[in-house]
Motif scaffolding. Sequence first.
Motif, PDB file in Angstrom:
ATOM      1  N   TRP A 182      19.264  42.703  19.628  1.00 52.71           N
ATOM      2  CA  TRP A 182      19.958  43.833  20.326  1.00 52.71           C
ATOM      3  C   TRP A 182      21.084  44.618  19.499  1.00 52.71           C
ATOM      4  O   TRP A 182      21.051  45.823  19.395  1.00 52.71           O
ATOM      5  CB  TRP A 182      20.589  43.313  21.431  1.00 52.71           C
ATOM      6  N   MET A 183      21.743  43.755  18.775  1.00 46.95           N
ATOM      7  CA  MET A 183      23.000  44.519  17.983  1.00 46.95           C
ATOM      8  C   MET A 183      22.241  45.454  16.836  1.00 46.95           C
ATOM      9  O   MET A 183      23.016  46.477  16.486  1.00 46.95           O
ATOM     10  CB  MET A 183      23.681  43.313  17.350  1.00 46.95           C
ATOM     11  N   ARG A 224      14.027  42.242  39.090  1.00 49.03           N
ATOM     12  CA  ARG A 224      14.996  42.531  37.620  1.00 49.03           C
ATOM     13  C   ARG A 224      15.857  43.553  37.580  1.00 49.03           C
ATOM     14  O   ARG A 224      16.866  43.816  37.015  1.00 49.03           O
ATOM     15  CB  ARG A 224      13.854  42.563  36.494  1.00 49.03           C
ATOM     16  N   GLN A 266      20.749  33.228  18.944  1.00 48.97           N
ATOM     17  CA  GLN A 266      21.293  34.229  17.885  1.00 48.97           C
ATOM     18  C   GLN A 266      20.391  35.616  17.457  1.00 48.97           C
ATOM     19  O   GLN A 266      20.974  36.659  17.412  1.00 48.97           O
ATOM     20  CB  GLN A 266      21.775  33.427  16.651  1.00 48.97           C
ATOM     21  N   GLU A 274      26.416  52.557  17.760  1.00 40.57           N
ATOM     22  CA  GLU A 274      27.729  51.910  17.521  1.00 40.57           C
ATOM     23  C   GLU A 274      28.191  52.793  16.247  1.00 40.57           C
ATOM     24  O   GLU A 274      27.713  52.914  15.349  1.00 40.57           O
ATOM     25  CB  GLU A 274      27.781  50.669  17.053  1.00 40.57           C
ATOM     26  N   HIS A 333      23.411  49.122  16.292  1.00 39.91           N
ATOM     27  CA  HIS A 333      24.012  49.868  15.064  1.00 39.91           C
ATOM     28  C   HIS A 333      23.213  51.186  14.723  1.00 39.91           C
ATOM     29  O   HIS A 333      23.519  52.148  14.203  1.00 39.91           O
ATOM     30  CB  HIS A 333      23.711  48.780  13.955  1.00 39.91           C
ATOM     31  N   ARG A 379      28.592  41.050  23.957  1.00 43.29           N
ATOM     32  CA  ARG A 379      28.731  41.709  22.445  1.00 43.29           C
ATOM     33  C   ARG A 379      27.605  40.482  21.892  1.00 43.29           C
ATOM     34  O   ARG A 379      27.153  40.919  20.864  1.00 43.29           O
ATOM     35  CB  ARG A 379      29.888  41.378  22.138  1.00 43.29           C
ATOM     36  N   CYS A 380      27.138  39.509  22.558  1.00 46.36           N
ATOM     37  CA  CYS A 380      26.540  38.215  21.812  1.00 46.36           C
ATOM     38  C   CYS A 380      25.277  38.279  22.316  1.00 46.36           C
ATOM     39  O   CYS A 380      24.221  38.051  21.322  1.00 46.36           O
ATOM     40  CB  CYS A 380      27.280  36.920  22.009  1.00 46.36           C
ATOM     41  N   THR A 381      24.773  38.434  23.416  1.00 49.13           N
ATOM     42  CA  THR A 381      23.482  37.861  23.864  1.00 49.13           C
ATOM     43  C   THR A 381      22.478  38.992  23.861  1.00 49.13           C
ATOM     44  O   THR A 381      21.232  38.422  23.920  1.00 49.13           O
ATOM     45  CB  THR A 381      23.561  37.204  25.246  1.00 49.13           C
ATOM     46  N   GLY A 382      22.729  40.096  23.806  1.00 48.71           N
ATOM     47  CA  GLY A 382      21.586  40.996  23.877  1.00 48.71           C
ATOM     48  C   GLY A 382      21.074  41.197  25.389  1.00 48.71           C
ATOM     49  O   GLY A 382      20.189  41.924  25.749  1.00 48.71           O
ATOM     50  N   TYR A 383      21.778  40.720  26.266  1.00 47.28           N
ATOM     51  CA  TYR A 383      21.583  40.553  27.824  1.00 47.28           C
ATOM     52  C   TYR A 383      20.405  39.818  28.459  1.00 47.28           C
ATOM     53  O   TYR A 383      20.562  39.379  29.408  1.00 47.28           O
ATOM     54  CB  TYR A 383      21.669  42.235  28.302  1.00 47.28           C
ATOM     55  N   GLU A 384      19.373  39.863  27.504  1.00 44.80           N
ATOM     56  CA  GLU A 384      18.236  39.400  28.104  1.00 44.80           C
ATOM     57  C   GLU A 384      18.238  38.084  28.724  1.00 44.80           C
ATOM     58  O   GLU A 384      17.877  37.635  29.717  1.00 44.80           O
ATOM     59  CB  GLU A 384      17.103  39.550  27.056  1.00 44.80           C
ATOM     60  N   LEU A 389      17.763  48.106  27.431  1.00 47.17           N
ATOM     61  CA  LEU A 389      16.794  47.016  26.245  1.00 47.17           C
ATOM     62  C   LEU A 389      15.470  47.222  26.122  1.00 47.17           C
ATOM     63  O   LEU A 389      14.575  47.707  26.897  1.00 47.17           O
ATOM     64  CB  LEU A 389      16.995  45.705  27.145  1.00 47.17           C
ATOM     65  N   MET A 410      27.405  51.151  23.385  1.00 51.29           N
ATOM     66  CA  MET A 410      26.324  50.115  22.949  1.00 51.29           C
ATOM     67  C   MET A 410      25.385  50.152  23.835  1.00 51.29           C
ATOM     68  O   MET A 410      25.506  50.520  25.195  1.00 51.29           O
ATOM     69  CB  MET A 410      27.234  48.673  23.054  1.00 51.29           C
ATOM     70  N   PRO A 411      24.045  49.552  23.668  1.00 53.50           N
ATOM     71  CA  PRO A 411      23.189  49.518  24.718  1.00 53.50           C
ATOM     72  C   PRO A 411      23.567  48.490  25.870  1.00 53.50           C
ATOM     73  O   PRO A 411      24.121  47.470  25.664  1.00 53.50           O
ATOM     74  CB  PRO A 411      21.801  49.241  24.114  1.00 53.50           C
ATOM     75  N   VAL A 457      17.889  36.853  19.404  1.00 54.34           N
ATOM     76  CA  VAL A 457      17.859  37.917  20.458  1.00 54.34           C
ATOM     77  C   VAL A 457      18.944  38.671  20.489  1.00 54.34           C
ATOM     78  O   VAL A 457      18.815  39.936  20.485  1.00 54.34           O
ATOM     79  CB  VAL A 457      17.677  37.030  21.704  1.00 54.34           C
ATOM     80  N   GLY A 458      20.187  38.091  20.323  1.00 50.94           N
ATOM     81  CA  GLY A 458      21.264  38.919  20.565  1.00 50.94           C
ATOM     82  C   GLY A 458      21.578  39.748  18.993  1.00 50.94           C
ATOM     83  O   GLY A 458      21.967  40.971  19.380  1.00 50.94           O
ATOM     84  N   GLN A 479      27.533  32.936  24.575  1.00 52.97           N
ATOM     85  CA  GLN A 479      27.674  32.562  23.382  1.00 52.97           C
ATOM     86  C   GLN A 479      29.273  32.469  22.978  1.00 52.97           C
ATOM     87  O   GLN A 479      29.976  31.249  23.079  1.00 52.97           O
ATOM     88  CB  GLN A 479      27.177  33.483  22.054  1.00 52.97           C
TER      89      GLN A 479
END
Lengths: 160, 334
Positions: B232-233, A124, B226, B241, B237, A137-142, B268, B262-263, B228-229, A100
């Motif tokens: 996670w965020m 994986r 957006q 965080e 929170h 910080r953006c993608t959630g890693y997946e 996940l 943060m994770p 999916v991210g 992102q």
Amino acid sequence: MAKVPVQFTLNGSEKAEFIESGTTLLNALRDKIGDTSPKGGCHQGTCGACSVIIDGELRLSCLTLAETCNGADIKTTAGLAEGGVLHPLQRAFLDAFATQCGFCTPGMIMAAKVLLDRTPNPSRDDVVEALSGNICRCTGYEPIIQAVLTAARANSQNAA
Amino acid sequence: MAIRRGRGVAAINYPTGMNLGGDPTQALVHSTPTGNFMVTLSSVDLGQGMKQIMAQICAETIGVPTDRVVIDTADTDTGPHCMGTFASRGTHRAGNAVIQAAKEARQVMLEVAAEELEVNASDLETDGQGNIQVKGAPQKSISIFDVALSAHFKRGRSISGRGMFLIPRSYPEKETGAMKPSTCYAHACTVAEVEVDDETGEVTVLTVKNVFEIGRALNPKMVEQQLVGGSWMGISHALYETTEPYYPNRDHGGTDFNQYLMPGPGDLAQTEITVLERPSADGPFGAKGPGEMCANPQIPAVANAVFDAVGVRIDTLPITPERILRALKAQAAG
């Protein structure tokens, strides 16, 4: 302070610079040589954004002194594409929407490249382990995990 | 002492934009001599994809391919006024401004084409491929490239438009306190499943299932990205965080990524995303703001799941092992 000479190979090209003693490789690459693909996130080795490959090993360029890299073979994300054709990892990151803001992306790709160089068909869990030193910080890693797995599959199909 | 499982649900409404002194965004659109279109904004793309979305909105409104549109953003010294990229307002506010500007530019473009083709501008349509043609007689057409050249070199016209979108400030009614502080609510619901270790207080989020109602997904893959991210965020929170763990006391506030947790990729939760589209009346092509909204429902859902698992209500974020153990101790003390 007296400057010291450093000389190394960056993405296949010989580089020679005079730097202040104590300059990090990250700052030497970005400010002296002009390769801004390694990013300075934390400057203390906790975020992984500055990752580069030195003699085949994944290294944090913010914790590496440039003068220790004399004679080294250094690779960064800026050198991955060949003749305008993206590296399979770069292609996979784009296709998987795995970036992102893009700040972590070069470090993620370096970490993934070292993984795939050693483990062409990673599980994986292998991918998660390889990326565990890099913060996003953006993608959630997946999407990033999926991109690396996709690039591995693309590599193995090309090899077959 | 055991690992206990719980499930929690939460739903939210989330506003688009804000109500301070009014909420304006302005946009300017103009064509280059080659018939590409430039959108000038002060709004910022910080990775959420605003440039792509604004290019789509402008292209759709003018009737050209998306790659004929260039977006210039983020210089508040020189660009048209924008309040900024926050409050999930970018797509909605800037998008509406771009539509208005692009409509005006399209009208000029059609007028110039009409002069070249010697027809009435109202009889013209775009083909979406870079040409303007007479309705019902597509063989009578002119490329937008040639229209731009004509405007610039022959007709002395600027194919351009101004867009202004303003949500005026809303004041509360004196009698009732009623007001309209924001527009265009997006909605979300999350079900979270957790495991809580009642000996260590550690919470593991097993699954999060999210449903988001976002108006209309103007770019479905970027919306999914957006969401999916954001999911996670939201978990981040809920569980990790904080800048001030003992707020308002600053002690033990995180100063780097070692302490500001943060994770990571190994933490996940199994995540599901479902998008519902119910176009909003005042949104650009029906869009609402999914940005911040998508990171909210996970927080109360996780708090409820922790309650379901071990019977304690944690009302301070993040839900740390310390807070759970203190609550369990208080519960045992009766």
